[in-house]
Design a protein around this motif. Sequence first.
Motif, short mmCIF file in Angstrom:
data_model
loop_
_atom_site.label_atom_id
_atom_site.label_comp_id
_atom_site.label_asym_id
_atom_site.label_seq_id
_atom_site.Cartn_x
_atom_site.Cartn_y
_atom_site.Cartn_z
N TYR A 192 0.86 -1.36 0.04
CA TYR A 192 0.04 -0.12 0.19
C TYR A 192 0.94 1.45 -0.09
CZ TYR A 192 -4.48 -2.28 0.41
OH TYR A 192 -5.80 -2.99 0.22
N LYS A 193 2.05 1.39 0.85
CA LYS A 193 2.87 2.31 0.72
C LYS A 193 3.49 2.79 -0.85
CE LYS A 193 6.92 4.08 2.76
NZ LYS A 193 8.33 3.84 3.64
N ALA A 194 3.85 1.41 -1.37
CA ALA A 194 4.41 1.63 -2.68
C ALA A 194 3.35 2.19 -3.72
CB ALA A 194 5.06 0.24 -2.86
N ASP A 252 -5.74 7.89 0.38
CA ASP A 252 -6.39 6.42 0.73
C ASP A 252 -5.46 5.24 0.87
OD1 ASP A 252 -9.07 4.96 0.74
OD2 ASP A 252 -8.28 3.86 -0.93
N CYS A 253 -4.42 5.17 -0.02
CA CYS A 253 -3.59 3.93 0.34
C CYS A 253 -2.55 4.09 1.55
CB CYS A 253 -2.69 4.04 -0.96
SG CYS A 253 -3.13 3.41 -2.60
N LEU A 254 -2.35 5.42 2.08
CA LEU A 254 -1.71 5.56 3.09
C LEU A 254 -2.37 5.36 4.36
CD1 LEU A 254 0.59 8.59 2.40
CD2 LEU A 254 1.37 6.30 2.50
N GLU A 255 -3.89 5.55 4.34
CA GLU A 255 -4.77 5.39 5.64
C GLU A 255 -4.78 3.86 5.49
OE1 GLU A 255 -8.01 7.63 4.63
OE2 GLU A 255 -7.33 9.41 5.55
N PHE A 258 -2.48 1.65 4.70
CA PHE A 258 -1.30 1.13 5.28
C PHE A 258 -1.31 1.55 6.93
CE2 PHE A 258 3.25 2.60 5.61
CZ PHE A 258 3.80 1.56 6.02
N ALA A 259 -1.67 2.88 7.31
CA ALA A 259 -1.80 2.96 8.72
C ALA A 259 -2.74 2.07 9.44
CB ALA A 259 -2.17 4.25 8.99
N ASP A 260 -3.90 1.45 8.87
CA ASP A 260 -4.88 0.73 9.50
C ASP A 260 -4.41 -0.71 9.72
OD1 ASP A 260 -6.63 2.80 9.56
OD2 ASP A 260 -7.88 2.28 7.97
N ILE A 261 -3.69 -1.21 8.47
CA ILE A 261 -3.24 -2.72 8.91
C ILE A 261 -2.04 -2.56 9.73
CG2 ILE A 261 -1.63 -4.11 7.46
CD1 ILE A 261 -3.36 -3.26 4.94
N SER A 262 -1.07 -1.58 9.79
CA SER A 262 -0.11 -1.66 10.73
C SER A 262 -0.52 -1.50 12.10
CB SER A 262 0.82 -0.57 10.48
OG SER A 262 1.22 -0.39 9.13
N ARG A 263 -1.83 -0.74 12.51
CA ARG A 263 -2.24 -0.48 13.57
C ARG A 263 -2.96 -1.69 14.24
NH1 ARG A 263 -5.93 2.82 12.29
NH2 ARG A 263 -4.39 4.66 12.46
N ASN A 291 5.94 0.25 11.25
CA ASN A 291 5.43 0.51 10.06
C ASN A 291 4.28 1.73 10.41
OD1 ASN A 291 6.77 -1.32 8.76
ND2 ASN A 291 4.89 -2.80 8.46
N LEU A 292 3.57 1.54 11.48
CA LEU A 292 2.61 2.73 11.84
C LEU A 292 3.07 3.93 12.13
CD1 LEU A 292 -0.32 3.33 12.62
CD2 LEU A 292 0.26 2.88 14.99
N ALA A 293 4.37 4.17 12.70
CA ALA A 293 5.25 5.44 12.61
C ALA A 293 5.32 6.02 11.24
CB ALA A 293 6.42 5.26 13.62
N ASP A 294 5.91 5.00 10.51
CA ASP A 294 6.14 5.41 9.13
C ASP A 294 5.07 5.99 8.15
OD1 ASP A 294 7.75 5.74 6.67
OD2 ASP A 294 7.58 3.70 6.03
N ALA A 295 3.99 5.36 8.60
CA ALA A 295 2.58 5.73 7.87
C ALA A 295 2.15 7.00 8.12
CB ALA A 295 1.28 4.72 8.08
N TYR A 296 2.20 7.26 9.58
CA TYR A 296 1.89 8.74 9.97
C TYR A 296 2.75 9.78 9.59
CZ TYR A 296 -1.12 6.65 13.68
OH TYR A 296 -2.19 6.02 14.31
N LEU A 297 4.07 9.16 9.29
CA LEU A 297 5.06 10.44 8.74
C LEU A 297 4.47 10.77 7.28
CD1 LEU A 297 8.53 9.23 10.07
CD2 LEU A 297 7.22 11.29 10.61
#
Length: 447
Positions: A296-298, A314-317, A319-324, A331-337
Amino acid sequence: MNAAESQRRSEPFLPEINTNRRRCAQLRRKPEKTSDESAEILSKEEIALFRHSVKQSVCVQMLQEGFHRSFSEVFLLLRADDDLRDLRRQAPLEQQKDKLETMRVHLSLAEQAERTGSWSVVCEQRLSLGQYFSIPEDVWLSLHFYHSCVDRQPGGSRPVAEARACMAELYLQRGELQQAKQQAELCIQQAEAGGWMDSAGRPLWLRARQTLWRIYSRLADGPLDAEDYDEALTLLHKGYSMAIESEDKQLEGEASYRLGLTYHSAGDHDRAKQFISTSMQIFGTLGNADGLGRCYKAMAKCMESEENVDETVDCLEKFADISRSNGLQHNLADAYLCLGNIYYRRNQYQKSSEFFLQSYEVACSLQDVDLLQRAQLFCLWLRQVWVASARAQTVIRKYSADVVLATEAALRRLLAWKQTRPLQEASRDDTDRTAAAAAAWYQLTDT
């Protein structure tokens, strides 16, 4: 009288000799009852173990048993170990009894089998020795026995094919990629012809293909660093074919993901999205949350390159949901950044600051120094943006009335301000710090 005389006649005139003999025999047999004392008597061989060194005892035993070629090989390996001793921290090989004894046993069996022409047994014994020396300091010994296994039967056999698979993996660990590639390809050729399994019951041709994918992936690193995307894609496609043929879905997902990232770097976003989508499907089926999040990040990077901001968010959100939901805090910290960066570029500073602060909090909970520095840098950059915005708003409000009036007096005041405005409103030091923070910002967000 007759009774007394008959009693005296029945008594012997001389003592019984046989009785004394029995007593003497019993006295002689008494020491034999102490069997423990006789067990303490050691043989010459046992005495030699205490008197001589481990090296001498092992070498003498091989010579006594008639295994002269095995003795010569062990002696040469001990000399080679002396040459390498300064490069390693472990004790000298000649002082390690278990290793010397293991070499003596397997080399003696191999030499005995070689005399009778049992080459498969010879290779099995040498393969066992190569697998025995598994710690990093003994890699040179492992490679020696693997090569000796291959050299004894170059035409191929089950132990020879497995030795090639093991050598390919060792050369890959050492970074000798061409040697690893050569051994893996030869292993595939021999294993496919014989249909052999390795010692763990895995098909050797599958194992070699899995190794070959990792080799091609490492070979592509050089062209990627040099931005030679054509060469990198050629190598990665060969690796992708190996991953598919290996029947390992995890490897296939990783190979597809790597191709997607490379096509994105080459500017071919359509092909990039195609391979990333394939990888996303594979990781989703396998339940690999980490791989799915990376996909999702890629994909977000591809969407951002096409200026499709909504799809990027949408993809980054996701990414954050899956990590959380899976507890992947890094991965969650990276998604927030990444989300903070996107919202900043959309001039949504309030949301941007919220995500940066969330990333900072996650990094603090993880005590990850590198991640914490990245989050602090973004927070510093955002603070400078807010300060610059506040200064700009102050200046605009101060002179906005003159701009609206557009009278001669107002224009004179504007011109006078332009010519005499103090440099303190935007000092060079602040500008330099902001520029440095901005450069670091874009460098980190591109990773």
